[in-house]
Write an enzyme that holds these catalytic residues in place. Structure first.
Site, PDB file in Angstrom:
ATOM      1  N   HIS A 219       2.833  14.250   1.140  1.00 16.11           N
ATOM      2  CA  HIS A 219       2.333  15.575   0.769  1.00 16.11           C
ATOM      3  C   HIS A 219       3.477  16.544   1.025  1.00 16.11           C
ATOM      4  O   HIS A 219       4.327  16.299   1.885  1.00 16.11           O
ATOM      5  CB  HIS A 219       1.110  15.954   1.623  1.00 16.11           C
TER       6      HIS A 219
ATOM      7  N   ASN B 146      -5.013   6.555  -6.845  1.00 15.11           N
ATOM      8  CA  ASN B 146      -5.466   7.947  -6.761  1.00 15.11           C
ATOM      9  C   ASN B 146      -4.383   8.929  -7.222  1.00 15.11           C
ATOM     10  O   ASN B 146      -4.023   9.857  -6.528  1.00 15.11           O
ATOM     11  CB  ASN B 146      -5.983   8.291  -5.357  1.00 15.11           C
TER      12      ASN B 146
ATOM     13  N   HIS C  70       1.313   5.317  -2.072  1.00 13.63           N
ATOM     14  CA  HIS C  70       0.754   6.331  -2.984  1.00 13.63           C
ATOM     15  C   HIS C  70       1.937   7.131  -3.538  1.00 13.63           C
ATOM     16  O   HIS C  70       2.400   8.068  -2.893  1.00 13.63           O
ATOM     17  CB  HIS C  70      -0.174   7.291  -2.226  1.00 13.63           C
ATOM     18  N   PHE C  71       2.428   6.772  -4.705  1.00 14.26           N
ATOM     19  CA  PHE C  71       3.629   7.434  -5.222  1.00 14.26           C
ATOM     20  C   PHE C  71       3.349   8.657  -6.112  1.00 14.26           C
ATOM     21  O   PHE C  71       4.274   9.243  -6.648  1.00 14.26           O
ATOM     22  CB  PHE C  71       4.543   6.423  -5.927  1.00 14.26           C
TER      23      PHE C  71
ATOM     24  N   ASP D 285       0.896   2.720   3.715  1.00 24.34           N
ATOM     25  CA  ASP D 285       0.015   3.800   3.271  1.00 24.34           C
ATOM     26  C   ASP D 285       0.835   5.083   3.045  1.00 24.34           C
ATOM     27  O   ASP D 285       0.373   6.188   3.340  1.00 24.34           O
ATOM     28  CB  ASP D 285      -1.130   4.052   4.264  1.00 24.34           C
TER      29      ASP D 285
ATOM     30  N   HIS E  58     -10.470   0.765   1.438  1.00 28.05           N
ATOM     31  CA  HIS E  58     -10.389   1.807   2.469  1.00 28.05           C
ATOM     32  C   HIS E  58     -11.699   1.732   3.234  1.00 28.05           C
ATOM     33  O   HIS E  58     -12.739   2.180   2.744  1.00 28.05           O
ATOM     34  CB  HIS E  58     -10.187   3.188   1.834  1.00 28.05           C
TER      35      HIS E  58
ATOM     36  N   HIS F  89       0.827  -1.214   0.000  1.00 31.78           N
ATOM     37  CA  HIS F  89       0.000   0.000   0.000  1.00 31.78           C
ATOM     38  C   HIS F  89       0.856   1.256   0.000  1.00 31.78           C
ATOM     39  O   HIS F  89       1.267   1.740   1.045  1.00 31.78           O
ATOM     40  CB  HIS F  89      -0.882  -0.038   1.252  1.00 31.78           C
TER      41      HIS F  89
ATOM     42  N   HIS G 213      -5.162  -0.599   6.178  1.00 31.50           N
ATOM     43  CA  HIS G 213      -4.879   0.188   7.393  1.00 31.50           C
ATOM     44  C   HIS G 213      -5.947   0.122   8.478  1.00 31.50           C
ATOM     45  O   HIS G 213      -6.607   1.130   8.775  1.00 31.50           O
ATOM     46  CB  HIS G 213      -4.607   1.655   7.052  1.00 31.50           C
TER      47      HIS G 213
HETATM   48  O1  DOR Z   1      -4.583   9.853   4.659  1.00 37.45           O
HETATM   49  C1  DOR Z   1      -4.702   9.332   3.554  1.00 37.45           C
HETATM   50  N1  DOR Z   1      -3.965   9.760   2.510  1.00 37.45           N
HETATM   51  N2  DOR Z   1      -5.591   8.348   3.376  1.00 37.45           N
HETATM   52  C2  DOR Z   1      -5.893   7.894   2.167  1.00 37.45           C
HETATM   53  O2  DOR Z   1      -6.740   7.049   2.075  1.00 37.45           O
HETATM   54  C3  DOR Z   1      -5.242   8.426   0.964  1.00 37.45           C
HETATM   55  C4  DOR Z   1      -3.955   9.036   1.281  1.00 37.45           C
HETATM   56  C5  DOR Z   1      -3.400   9.896   0.185  1.00 37.45           C
HETATM   57  O3  DOR Z   1      -3.374   9.436  -0.958  1.00 37.45           O
HETATM   58  O4  DOR Z   1      -2.964  11.018   0.463  1.00 37.45           O
HETATM   59 ZN    ZN Z   2      -3.864   4.668   1.138  1.00 37.77          ZN
END
Ligand code: DOR
Ligand code: ZN
Length: 415
Positions: free
Chosen positions: A288, A89, A57-58, A284, A173, A55, A218
């Site tokens: 950011h 996403n 998110h790149f 996860d 999720h 899991h 998660h």
């Molecule tokens: O806190 C989160 N950030 N939960 C998620 O389900 C997505 C993730 C994100 O892609 O920033």
């Molecule tokens: Zn996630």
């Protein structure tokens, strides 16, 4: 044999001295005195299967100021992860065949470690054409970063049926959007109030009716854990839900979905993980930028980085005698390989030679300056950790002591 790696290796559930013979990127032999063209002497080190992070998110394509596939996979390699499964996403989201294939093209040849992609499920989306190209499907039952959301029962059932027909796993999720509040939020406690554990439990309880293989992403609360255990569902847990709670002083930097909860939830998850009751460790990893997170609480996006730090944090727990090594190996490598059908995750003849070489004498505090994610921050500054001495992907050392030594030869595991 092209290469023989010698050291204390985790084979058949325990540590002992082995030579690991490697040919064409695969483990070709295990023996006590193998001959090889080249030898890697790791006799004072542990050799473990490299981790598989189910899991991450790149952010590639579309949001590469936060992370891209090169920086994300380099961070993974430095944290002992030899394979990552990336969430849909991104921008555009990977919810249709065309965007999925364009994502594959955008990230091709960037990766330091192997990877698989999830396709996203949305109402009305066509899942079957994407199935041959993905490691699994992802469904958001509660809103988070991005616009992928499924809230109607009939859409969930249709998605479950479609995923079942593909034989793939649906990672979910599990927060029920109907139970997520919208009150103004000024801090982590407000964020938790809006996203109670009841929302997690309600979403988890819907999974059996979907009729496909599901994975609870998660799990974040004691009640959610109990519900998932009762229903015998596979689940992931993050390091942040085991190490941090709503009393964290990091404000918006610790804003994440599902939220950080009470100390009691946190300790219950940590204890369950230590007891081997949570199948997988999943970061996860949700990078950011500093600017994103420096906004006022309500405007800041949710998510925090973790792909590089999760295994080193756990190795420190092993060293302190708090976490059995076999439990960690099961959760970080064996079970993700089993669930997603990867020929990785164990030091066994015929499997990919994805290895992590660990010098357990090197415990130290995490320093953000030594990390590789583009986002440039961590909530684990100063936490005890053991970073692997080296990570090997299909027989090639990719990173050694936090520096790149190999080539960018990461492959899509689904091709
Ligand atoms: O806190 C989160 N950030 N939960 C998620 O389900 C997505 C993730 C994100 O892609 O920033
Ligand atoms: Zn996630």
């Amino acid at each position: 044999m092209e290469l023989v790696v010698e050291g204390r290796a985790f084979v058949k559930g325990k540590l002992s001295n082995w030579g690991i013979g490697i040919e064409d990127g695969k483990i070709a032999a295990l023996g006590k005195s193998l001959r090889g063209d080249e030898k890697l002497d790791c006799r004072h080190m542990l050799i473990l299967p490299a981790a598989i992070d189910p899991h991450v998110h790149f952010r590639d394509p579309g949001l590469t100021a936060k992370e891209d596939f090169a920086t994300g996979t380099l961070a993974a390699a430095c944290g002992g992860v030899g394979c990552v499964l990336d969430m849909p996403n991104t921008l555009p989201p990977a919810v249709g065949l065309r965007d999925l294939m364009e994502k594959k093209e955008a990230i091709a040849r960037k990766a330091w470690v192997d990877y698989g992609l999830f396709a996203g499920c949305v109402p009305g989306g066509k899942l079957e054409p994407m199935a041959p190209h993905v490691i699994g499907f992802k469904m958001f039952m509660g809103s988070s970063t991005g616009k992928l959301l499924v809230t109607e029962e009939k859409d969930m059932l249709r998605i479950g049926r479609a995923v079942s027909g593909t034989g793939k796993v649906l990672s979910v999720h599990t927060e029920d959007e109907a139970l997520i509040g919208t009150e103004a939020e000024r801090d982590l406690r407000d964020h938790l109030r809006n996203r109670p554990s009841a929302a997690e439990v309600s979403a988890i309880r819907k999974l059996p009716s979907l009729g496909c293989r599901t994975n609870v992403c998660h799990v974040s609360s004691l009640d959610g854990l109990r519900a998932a255990e009762e229903l015998k569902l596979d689940k992931e847990v993050t390091a942040h839900h085991m190490f941090l709670d709503r009393d964290s002083e990091h404000g918006a930097f610790a804003k994440v979905n599902p939220p950080l909860r009470t100390e009691q939830d946190r300790l219950a998850l940590l204890q369950a993980f230590i007891a081997g009751r949570i199948e997988m460790l999943g970061s996860d990893h949700a990078p950011h930028t500093l600017e994103d997170k420096e906004q006022e609480f309500s405007a800041a996006p949710s998510g925090m980085p973790g792909v590089e730090t999760q295994v080193p944090l756990m190795l420190a727990l092993v060293k302190k005698g708090m976490l059995p090594l076999d439990v960690l190996v099961r959760a970080m490598a064996e079970r993700p390989a089993e669930l997603f059908g990867l020929n990785k995750g164990r030091i066994e003849v015929g499997r990919d030679a994805d290895l992590m070489i660990v010098d357990t004498r090197t415990m130290g505090g995490i320093k953000v300056n030594n990390l590789h994610s583009k986002c440039g921050w961590t909530l684990y500054e100063g936490f005890d950790a053991i970073f692997p001495h080296a990570t090997m992907v299909r027989g090639s050392v990719v990173v050694e002591d936090g520096s790149v030594v190999g080539e960018r030869a990461g492959r899509d595991v689904v091709a």
